[in-house]
Design a protein around this motif. Structure first.
Motif, PDB file in Angstrom:
ATOM      1  N   HIS A  30       0.855  -1.617   0.407  1.00 11.52           N
ATOM      2  CA  HIS A  30       0.014   0.281  -0.126  1.00 11.52           C
ATOM      3  C   HIS A  30       0.869   1.189  -0.056  1.00 11.52           C
ATOM      4  O   HIS A  30       2.282   1.389   0.026  1.00 11.52           O
ATOM      5  N   LEU A  31       0.756   1.803  -0.072  1.00 11.41           N
ATOM      6  CA  LEU A  31       1.369   3.729  -0.627  1.00 11.41           C
ATOM      7  C   LEU A  31       0.611   4.642   0.365  1.00 11.41           C
ATOM      8  O   LEU A  31      -0.203   5.063   1.028  1.00 11.41           O
ATOM      9  N   ARG A  32       1.911   5.943   0.722  1.00 10.32           N
ATOM     10  CA  ARG A  32       1.248   6.451   1.663  1.00 10.32           C
ATOM     11  C   ARG A  32       2.063   8.350   1.211  1.00 10.32           C
ATOM     12  O   ARG A  32       3.141   7.938   0.919  1.00 10.32           O
ATOM     13  N   ARG A  33       0.926   9.251   1.988  1.00 10.99           N
ATOM     14  CA  ARG A  33       2.425  10.287   1.328  1.00 10.99           C
ATOM     15  C   ARG A  33       1.909  11.163   2.104  1.00 10.99           C
ATOM     16  O   ARG A  33       1.143  10.906   3.514  1.00 10.99           O
ATOM     17  N   CYS A  34       3.150  12.151   1.881  1.00 12.50           N
ATOM     18  CA  CYS A  34       3.970  12.446   3.151  1.00 12.50           C
ATOM     19  C   CYS A  34       2.894  13.860   3.065  1.00 12.50           C
ATOM     20  O   CYS A  34       2.917  14.672   2.229  1.00 12.50           O
ATOM     21  N   ALA A  35       2.463  14.404   4.304  1.00 11.74           N
ATOM     22  CA  ALA A  35       1.508  15.534   4.750  1.00 11.74           C
ATOM     23  C   ALA A  35       2.306  16.572   4.295  1.00 11.74           C
ATOM     24  O   ALA A  35       1.945  17.832   3.211  1.00 11.74           O
ATOM     25  N   GLN A  36       3.365  16.865   4.291  1.00  5.12           N
ATOM     26  CA  GLN A  36       4.511  17.898   4.464  1.00  5.12           C
ATOM     27  C   GLN A  36       4.982  18.587   2.947  1.00  5.12           C
ATOM     28  O   GLN A  36       4.931  18.993   1.923  1.00  5.12           O
ATOM     29  N   CYS A  37       5.782  17.053   2.172  1.00  4.32           N
ATOM     30  CA  CYS A  37       6.334  16.881   0.966  1.00  4.32           C
ATOM     31  C   CYS A  37       5.366  16.259  -0.468  1.00  4.32           C
ATOM     32  O   CYS A  37       6.274  17.370  -1.458  1.00  4.32           O
ATOM     33  N   GLY A  38       5.110  15.899  -0.579  1.00  5.81           N
ATOM     34  CA  GLY A  38       4.148  15.180  -1.050  1.00  5.81           C
ATOM     35  C   GLY A  38       4.540  14.109  -1.320  1.00  5.81           C
ATOM     36  O   GLY A  38       4.131  12.915  -2.390  1.00  5.81           O
ATOM     37  N   HIS A  39       5.684  13.391  -0.715  1.00  8.29           N
ATOM     38  CA  HIS A  39       6.856  11.880  -1.597  1.00  8.29           C
ATOM     39  C   HIS A  39       5.691  10.794  -1.517  1.00  8.29           C
ATOM     40  O   HIS A  39       5.101  11.306   0.148  1.00  8.29           O
ATOM     41  N   ILE A  40       5.586  10.291  -2.483  1.00  2.30           N
ATOM     42  CA  ILE A  40       4.549   9.221  -2.091  1.00  2.30           C
ATOM     43  C   ILE A  40       5.520   7.508  -2.117  1.00  2.30           C
ATOM     44  O   ILE A  40       6.188   7.492  -2.330  1.00  2.30           O
ATOM     45  N   GLY A  41       5.411   7.313  -0.607  1.00  5.36           N
ATOM     46  CA  GLY A  41       6.386   6.125   0.070  1.00  5.36           C
ATOM     47  C   GLY A  41       5.512   4.751   0.179  1.00  5.36           C
ATOM     48  O   GLY A  41       4.169   4.605   0.419  1.00  5.36           O
ATOM     49  N   CYS A  42       5.868   3.650  -0.068  1.00  3.62           N
ATOM     50  CA  CYS A  42       5.189   2.141   0.160  1.00  3.62           C
ATOM     51  C   CYS A  42       5.420   1.987   2.067  1.00  3.62           C
ATOM     52  O   CYS A  42       6.226   2.483   2.585  1.00  3.62           O
ATOM     53  N   CYS A  43       4.373   1.308   2.620  1.00  2.00           N
ATOM     54  CA  CYS A  43       3.462   1.186   3.767  1.00  2.00           C
ATOM     55  C   CYS A  43       4.756   0.349   4.245  1.00  2.00           C
ATOM     56  O   CYS A  43       5.585  -0.336   3.716  1.00  2.00           O
ATOM     57  N   ASP A  44       4.422   0.925   5.939  1.00  2.00           N
ATOM     58  CA  ASP A  44       5.227  -1.118   6.408  1.00  2.00           C
ATOM     59  C   ASP A  44       5.231  -2.026   6.279  1.00  2.00           C
ATOM     60  O   ASP A  44       5.972  -2.947   7.040  1.00  2.00           O
ATOM     61  N   SER A  45       4.216  -2.593   5.753  1.00  2.00           N
ATOM     62  CA  SER A  45       4.380  -3.462   5.248  1.00  2.00           C
ATOM     63  C   SER A  45       4.402  -3.654   4.310  1.00  2.00           C
ATOM     64  O   SER A  45       4.831  -5.149   3.675  1.00  2.00           O
ATOM     65  N   SER A  46       4.790  -3.442   3.832  1.00  2.00           N
ATOM     66  CA  SER A  46       5.766  -3.552   2.252  1.00  2.00           C
ATOM     67  C   SER A  46       6.968  -3.899   2.732  1.00  2.00           C
ATOM     68  O   SER A  46       7.609  -3.471   3.291  1.00  2.00           O
ATOM     69  N   PRO A  47       7.730  -4.434   2.063  1.00  2.00           N
ATOM     70  CA  PRO A  47       9.354  -4.725   1.921  1.00  2.00           C
ATOM     71  C   PRO A  47      10.188  -3.775   2.494  1.00  2.00           C
ATOM     72  O   PRO A  47      11.014  -3.875   2.709  1.00  2.00           O
ATOM     73  N   ALA A  48      10.085  -2.913   1.656  1.00  2.00           N
ATOM     74  CA  ALA A  48      10.909  -1.912   1.469  1.00  2.00           C
ATOM     75  C   ALA A  48      10.801   0.050   2.610  1.00  2.00           C
ATOM     76  O   ALA A  48      11.677  -0.096   2.440  1.00  2.00           O
ATOM     77  N   GLN A  49       9.575  -0.398   2.551  1.00  2.00           N
ATOM     78  CA  GLN A  49       8.798   0.655   3.674  1.00  2.00           C
ATOM     79  C   GLN A  49       9.565   1.816   3.822  1.00  2.00           C
ATOM     80  O   GLN A  49       9.991   2.611   4.897  1.00  2.00           O
ATOM     81  N   HIS A  50       9.312   2.419   2.112  1.00  2.00           N
ATOM     82  CA  HIS A  50      10.190   3.444   2.413  1.00  2.00           C
ATOM     83  C   HIS A  50       8.981   4.802   2.692  1.00  2.00           C
ATOM     84  O   HIS A  50       9.797   6.068   3.252  1.00  2.00           O
TER      85      HIS A  50
END
Length: 116
Positions: A30-50
């Protein structure tokens, strides 16, 4: 609002998928969005936890789900969920984008690679 505030409603998302996974040929659950800069990263269940790695690298504490139909926020600094303002469009990845994703990069045994 200053750029140091943890939620910047006018900042658009960085794209439709995890920046680092797309750059490195990885995949996400699943994906998560930084509310400050807009960076899209993968969730903590994802392999890389970006998404969490982005918080640790930048100090940007608040994320919002980037999944269709979800609008919850999470504050890493307090370990608490909450609500927040509407952020600049788009509010999720495209509905036809699979989760896990991206299409073609997810291994057939993807469930065995999730963090729980």
């Amino acid at each position: 609002m200053t750029s140091d505030e943890p939620i910047q409603p006018s900042v658009p998302p960085s794209g439709t998928g995890c920046v680092e996974c797309l750059d490195g040929g990885g995949w996400w659950f699943h994906l998560r969005r930084c509310a400050q800069c807009g960076h899209i990263g993968c969730c903590d269940s994802s392999p890389a936890q970006h998404a969490t790695a982005h918080w640790k690298a930048t100090g940007h504490p608040v994320i919002q789900s980037f999944e269709p139909g979800e609008d919850w926020f999470w504050d890493y600094s307090t370990d608490q969920a909450g609500a927040g303002p509407a952020l600049a469009p788009a509010d999720s990845h495209p509905a036809d984008q699979p989760a896990p994703g991206p299409a073609g990069a997810v291994p057939s045994d993807w469930r065995n690679h999730l963090h729980r």
